[in-house]
Design a protein around this motif. Structure first.
Motif, mmCIF file in Angstrom:
data_model
loop_
_atom_site.group_PDB
_atom_site.id
_atom_site.type_symbol
_atom_site.label_atom_id
_atom_site.label_comp_id
_atom_site.label_asym_id
_atom_site.label_seq_id
_atom_site.Cartn_x
_atom_site.Cartn_y
_atom_site.Cartn_z
ATOM 1 N N GLY A 176 5.809 5.315 3.828
ATOM 2 C CA GLY A 176 6.552 5.418 2.595
ATOM 3 C C GLY A 176 5.866 6.515 1.795
ATOM 4 O O GLY A 176 5.987 7.693 2.085
ATOM 5 N N VAL A 177 5.075 6.114 0.817
ATOM 6 C CA VAL A 177 4.187 7.057 0.143
ATOM 7 C C VAL A 177 2.934 7.191 0.997
ATOM 8 O O VAL A 177 2.405 6.204 1.507
ATOM 9 N N ALA A 178 2.465 8.411 1.173
ATOM 10 C CA ALA A 178 1.339 8.652 2.063
ATOM 11 C C ALA A 178 0.319 9.553 1.385
ATOM 12 O O ALA A 178 0.544 10.069 0.291
ATOM 13 N N LEU A 179 -0.808 9.742 2.060
ATOM 14 C CA LEU A 179 -1.806 10.718 1.636
ATOM 15 C C LEU A 179 -1.740 11.912 2.574
ATOM 16 O O LEU A 179 -1.615 11.746 3.784
ATOM 17 N N ARG A 180 -1.836 13.128 1.986
ATOM 18 C CA ARG A 180 -1.761 14.346 2.795
ATOM 19 C C ARG A 180 -3.151 14.964 2.905
ATOM 20 O O ARG A 180 -3.849 15.147 1.914
ATOM 21 N N MET A 181 -3.525 15.278 4.147
ATOM 22 C CA MET A 181 -4.794 15.966 4.395
ATOM 23 C C MET A 181 -4.663 17.448 4.024
ATOM 24 O O MET A 181 -3.558 17.991 3.955
ATOM 25 N N PRO A 182 -5.768 18.148 3.820
ATOM 26 C CA PRO A 182 -5.697 19.589 3.560
ATOM 27 C C PRO A 182 -5.026 20.368 4.683
ATOM 28 O O PRO A 182 -4.471 21.444 4.455
ATOM 29 N N HIS A 188 -0.960 6.851 6.248
ATOM 30 C CA HIS A 188 -1.124 5.816 5.239
ATOM 31 C C HIS A 188 -2.467 6.001 4.545
ATOM 32 O O HIS A 188 -3.462 6.361 5.196
ATOM 33 N N GLY A 189 -2.499 5.717 3.241
ATOM 34 C CA GLY A 189 -3.736 5.886 2.503
ATOM 35 C C GLY A 189 -4.886 5.081 3.078
ATOM 36 O O GLY A 189 -5.988 5.598 3.283
ATOM 37 N N GLY A 190 -4.641 3.790 3.337
ATOM 38 C CA GLY A 190 -5.706 2.952 3.868
ATOM 39 C C GLY A 190 -6.161 3.396 5.242
ATOM 40 O O GLY A 190 -7.363 3.364 5.557
ATOM 41 N N CYS A 191 -5.205 3.841 6.077
ATOM 42 C CA CYS A 191 -5.542 4.264 7.441
ATOM 43 C C CYS A 191 -6.446 5.491 7.442
ATOM 44 O O CYS A 191 -7.483 5.519 8.104
ATOM 45 N N ILE A 192 -6.055 6.518 6.690
ATOM 46 C CA ILE A 192 -6.827 7.759 6.741
ATOM 47 C C ILE A 192 -8.158 7.607 6.018
ATOM 48 O O ILE A 192 -9.171 8.220 6.421
ATOM 49 N N LYS A 193 -8.218 6.789 4.981
ATOM 50 C CA LYS A 193 -9.500 6.580 4.302
ATOM 51 C C LYS A 193 -10.487 5.867 5.218
ATOM 52 O O LYS A 193 -11.664 6.237 5.301
#
Length: 215
Positions: A176-182, A188-193
């Motif tokens: 849904g809402v996600a975090l984007r890497m450089p 997913h925010g929790g997954c990439i963190k």
């Protein structure tokens, strides 16, 4: 390196049409379909990630039969649905499935009216449990398992996702809402963190995030 594993369980229940029966009781059938899917990832710290050729799936059909003559009881539902689930679910996931069956059953009847007799009612209940295993290999003394700097992780920004970015490549679930890497890859925010607190490489392209020891 021992594999790490994650899992996600989803539930759905569909009510089917009622039928008449010759016996003076309410008969409830929860037709369970228990699905298990397994996906394996191999993370080589020298060449990057790839799927292992080990896709596995398993389906176990079963039925929870509940006979109601006087009162509808949660204990009856818990016993019948729990027996039908068996060892396929445990802990919180098992309790969630039983509670969902109970809530759906309560919603099928009006609390102001007596329970019907001579009725057989079907519910189709699908339970999907997806497991993914992450295996690591190769040398990590070049920085493969060095975590990214915590400040850099906090600076990752939320973003909306495009149609071609619908799924998180770490957990395989829909975004849904996600975090984007450089490097522009999204997760997913929790997954990439969680990932970056173990390795500073992007899981897809091996872009290197700054680490706490980066000069």
């Amino acid at each position: 390196m021992d594999p790490e594993y994650y899992y996600h369980t989803s539930f759905s229940i569909t009510k089917k049409a009622a039928r008449t029966t010759i016996f003076p009781h309410l008969q409830i059938n929860f037709n369970l379909s228990l699905h298990k899917e397994y996906t394996n990832y191999l993370i080589n710290f020298e060449t990057g990630p790839r799927h292992l050729p080990l896709p596995l799936s398993h389906r176990s059909p079963s039925t929870a039969l509940i006979i109601v003559r006087e009162h509808l009881s949660f204990d009856d539902v818990q016993e019948a649905v729990g027996a039908a689930i068996g060892d396929s679910l445990r802990g919180h996931e098992r309790s969630h499935a039983i509670l969902l069956a109970w809530e759906r059953l309560l919603g099928a009847f009006s609390p102001q009216e007596p329970l019907p007799k001579y009725v057989e009612l079907d519910f189709d209940m699908d339970v999907w449990t997806r497991y993914w295993y992450v295996h690591g290999e190769g040398s990590d003394d070049g920085g493969g398992m060095v975590p990214a700097a915590e400040e850099e992780i906090r600076m990752l920004e939320e973003c909306d996702v495009a149609e071609e970015e619908r799924y998180c490549s770490i957990c395989l679930e829909e975004l849904g809402v996600a975090l984007r890497m450089p490097c522009s890859h999204v997760f997913h925010g929790g997954c990439i963190k969680d990932w970056l607190r173990k390795s500073h490489y992007c899981p897809l392209c091996r872009y290197q995030m700054p680490t706490a020891t980066t000069e």
